[in-house]
Design a protein around this motif. Sequence first.
Motif, short mmCIF file in Angstrom:
data_model
loop_
_atom_site.label_atom_id
_atom_site.label_comp_id
_atom_site.label_asym_id
_atom_site.label_seq_id
_atom_site.Cartn_x
_atom_site.Cartn_y
_atom_site.Cartn_z
N VAL A 1 -6.50 31.66 -25.25
CA VAL A 1 -6.29 31.04 -23.94
C VAL A 1 -5.12 30.05 -24.00
CG1 VAL A 1 -7.33 29.31 -22.42
CG2 VAL A 1 -8.51 31.43 -22.83
N GLY A 2 -5.07 29.27 -25.05
CA GLY A 2 -3.95 28.35 -25.24
C GLY A 2 -3.93 27.18 -24.26
N GLN A 3 -5.12 26.69 -23.86
CA GLN A 3 -5.15 25.53 -22.97
C GLN A 3 -4.84 24.28 -23.80
OE1 GLN A 3 -9.02 25.85 -21.12
NE2 GLN A 3 -8.15 26.86 -19.33
N ARG A 4 -3.75 23.64 -23.48
CA ARG A 4 -3.36 22.44 -24.24
C ARG A 4 -2.30 21.68 -23.46
NH1 ARG A 4 -0.83 26.69 -27.74
NH2 ARG A 4 1.27 26.91 -26.93
N THR B 1 -0.23 26.14 -19.47
CA THR B 1 -1.27 25.66 -20.39
C THR B 1 -2.63 25.42 -19.74
OG1 THR B 1 -0.45 23.43 -20.06
CG2 THR B 1 0.40 24.61 -21.97
N PHE B 2 -2.81 25.87 -18.50
CA PHE B 2 -4.14 25.80 -17.87
C PHE B 2 -4.80 27.17 -17.86
CE2 PHE B 2 -3.74 28.33 -14.09
CZ PHE B 2 -2.37 28.50 -14.01
N CYS B 3 -4.04 28.21 -18.22
CA CYS B 3 -4.40 29.58 -17.85
C CYS B 3 -5.50 30.17 -18.73
CB CYS B 3 -3.15 30.45 -17.95
SG CYS B 3 -3.49 32.18 -17.65
N ALA B 4 -6.51 30.78 -18.09
CA ALA B 4 -7.63 31.40 -18.81
C ALA B 4 -7.53 32.92 -18.83
CB ALA B 4 -8.96 30.97 -18.19
N CYS B 5 -6.38 33.45 -18.49
CA CYS B 5 -6.25 34.91 -18.44
C CYS B 5 -5.80 35.44 -19.81
CB CYS B 5 -5.23 35.30 -17.39
SG CYS B 5 -5.69 34.71 -15.76
N HIS B 6 -5.95 36.74 -19.99
CA HIS B 6 -5.52 37.37 -21.24
C HIS B 6 -4.05 37.72 -21.12
CE1 HIS B 6 -9.58 37.53 -22.71
NE2 HIS B 6 -9.97 38.09 -21.58
N LYS B 7 -3.21 36.98 -21.84
CA LYS B 7 -1.77 37.21 -21.69
C LYS B 7 -1.09 37.29 -23.04
CE LYS B 7 -2.54 32.62 -21.53
NZ LYS B 7 -3.84 32.05 -21.23
N HIS B 8 0.15 37.75 -23.00
CA HIS B 8 0.97 37.86 -24.20
C HIS B 8 2.34 37.30 -23.82
CE1 HIS B 8 2.17 39.97 -28.00
NE2 HIS B 8 3.35 39.78 -27.44
N ILE B 9 2.71 36.21 -24.50
CA ILE B 9 3.95 35.53 -24.11
C ILE B 9 5.13 36.13 -24.88
CG2 ILE B 9 5.11 33.27 -23.90
CD1 ILE B 9 2.40 33.45 -22.36
N HIS C 1 -12.12 24.88 -17.68
CA HIS C 1 -11.60 24.32 -18.92
C HIS C 1 -12.35 24.95 -20.08
CE1 HIS C 1 -9.38 21.51 -21.25
NE2 HIS C 1 -10.45 20.92 -21.75
N VAL C 2 -11.69 25.87 -20.76
CA VAL C 2 -12.36 26.62 -21.83
C VAL C 2 -11.46 26.70 -23.07
CG1 VAL C 2 -13.92 27.99 -20.40
CG2 VAL C 2 -11.58 28.77 -20.67
N PRO C 3 -11.05 25.51 -23.60
CA PRO C 3 -10.07 25.52 -24.68
C PRO C 3 -10.56 26.23 -25.94
CG PRO C 3 -10.97 23.31 -24.38
CD PRO C 3 -11.49 24.14 -23.25
N TRP C 4 -11.88 26.44 -26.04
CA TRP C 4 -12.41 27.11 -27.24
C TRP C 4 -12.23 28.63 -27.20
CZ3 TRP C 4 -15.20 24.67 -23.43
CH2 TRP C 4 -15.91 25.51 -22.59
#
Length: 454
Positions: free
Chosen positions: A251-254, A66-74, A244-247
Amino acid sequence: MKKSLIQKYNIPGPRYTSYPTVPYWNKEGIDKQDWIASFQKSFIESNYSEGISIYIHLPFCESLCTFCACHKHITKRHEVEEEYIETVLKEWKLYVALVDEKPIIKELHLGGGTPTFFSKENLKYLMDGIFSIAEKHPDHEFSFEGHPNNTTKEQLQTLFDCGFTRVSFGVQDYNEKVQKSIHRIQPFEAVEQVTKWSREIGYDSVSHDLIFGLPFQTKEAVIHTINKTKELQPDRISFYSYAHVPWVKGVGQRGFNEDDLPKNDEKRELYEIGKELFAELGYEEIGMDHFALKTDSLYEATINKTIHRNFMGYTANKTLLMVGLGMSAISDSWYAFAQNVKTVKEYQKLVNEGEIPIFRGHLLSEEDRIMRKHILNMMCNFTTSWEADHMKIKNVEKHLKLLEEMEKDGLVEVYENSLSIPEKARPYVRNICMAFDLHLLENKPKTQLFSMTI
Ligand SMILES: C=Cc1c2[nH]c(c1C)Cc1[nH]c(c(CCC(=O)O)c1C)Cc1[nH]c(c(C)c1CCC(=O)O)Cc1[nH]c(c(C)c1C=C)C2
Ligand SMILES: C[C@H]1O[C@@H](n2cnc3c(N)ncnc32)[C@H](O)[C@@H]1O
Ligand code: SF4
């Protein structure tokens, strides 16, 4: 470092992995034909003389950090592997069909997401497919990102046999509370195991990614993490500032609150502690957020001033052309940037229709290219000069005026036709670049686009 300086200069700012930065690329996008023409021009100018780079984005991860700023697909469904790789190979064929010579690949990087999500058979299939229509440059440098929790010895061996000599592992932090809050439980033993295997197999360079400024991260946590890291002696260490770019969509930072994050002086102190410990351990600071042993090629590149910065961070090899394959990948022809669509589904659809799957980009003007060189010089070498004709800056006084305050604060030294950033001012290099960022100056952001500079 003085408290006031950090508070004064900790503002939102780009990381300058490109110039112009992504939010300032042409609003109208880039015409696909213009992108193709710039790819062809760059290829013709450089393939034979220096070779080209390719970046392949492998987006899948089994679980979300939940910190990750990369483009991913879970996903946990490994059936997705084959179709994705077939698509990457199709995209590669689309590019190769646009040129007459066989591509000579100097640098190749598998990034993610998690490249080690893929089976060793599929990774080999991917590499065989790429090199069925390309050659390896005699001095090639191939690297990939591995996840310590799922990298196997067989995957490491397979990629080594394909020519990979550098690997980086995501470590982030060893503290349990921090790991829980970023949803990434990762025992030291896992990192130890993959590091040892890499050495046994013969990798020249093993890198660990660490981050400062994570939720609940204390001084003690950073010291503990670095002490554990010391036991494994990675050749390189990336020590990233937590962005920190939750917007940012996707990204899914939470999973933690803003209040749980160390900020300003507290955050900077974590960096200072790291920097000091790395120095004691024999690491040299490279650029903004990297450290390397003197035996590593990145250190040599710093001394020779051949170091370059691109979307992946710092690199020892610069080629005129970098082709990005895979969802969200960014290509750089030096004359233009282009980015692929950001979902696996759209990516696969476009490539299967025979389209180069870009959705945005930027054709650099001559002025962009000059400013880009200055920004690269500052980010990589902490100095730049506008004396030579091809480096002239229009209205340079206007930019120097913006530096006056930082000059007074001892963060930059301005000479007749050049400037230099003293050692102690390195944390502020992004602030100094911002004074030369024509796009940012012309069009100040109205919403928050960037993470904080410190
Ligand atoms: C250490 C690695 C980081 C990289 N980028 C960031 C970090 C911390 C931070 C970041 N990434 C993005 C943004 C938002 C701004 C934006 O351009 O939308 C921020 C602050 C988005 C983003 N993520 C990736 C790219 C290429 C971009 C756009 C351009 C950029 O900021 O770099 C994917 C990506 N970037 C990095 C890595 C390691 C990575 C994926 C593996 C560098
Ligand atoms: C590829 C590497 O990028 C780093 N990384 C990923 N997301 C972020 C972020 N938000 N802030 C800082 N570093 C990040 C991790 O350290 C990862 O291992
Ligand atoms: S840090 Fe790595 S494993 Fe975690 S979500 Fe990001 S890309 Fe995936």
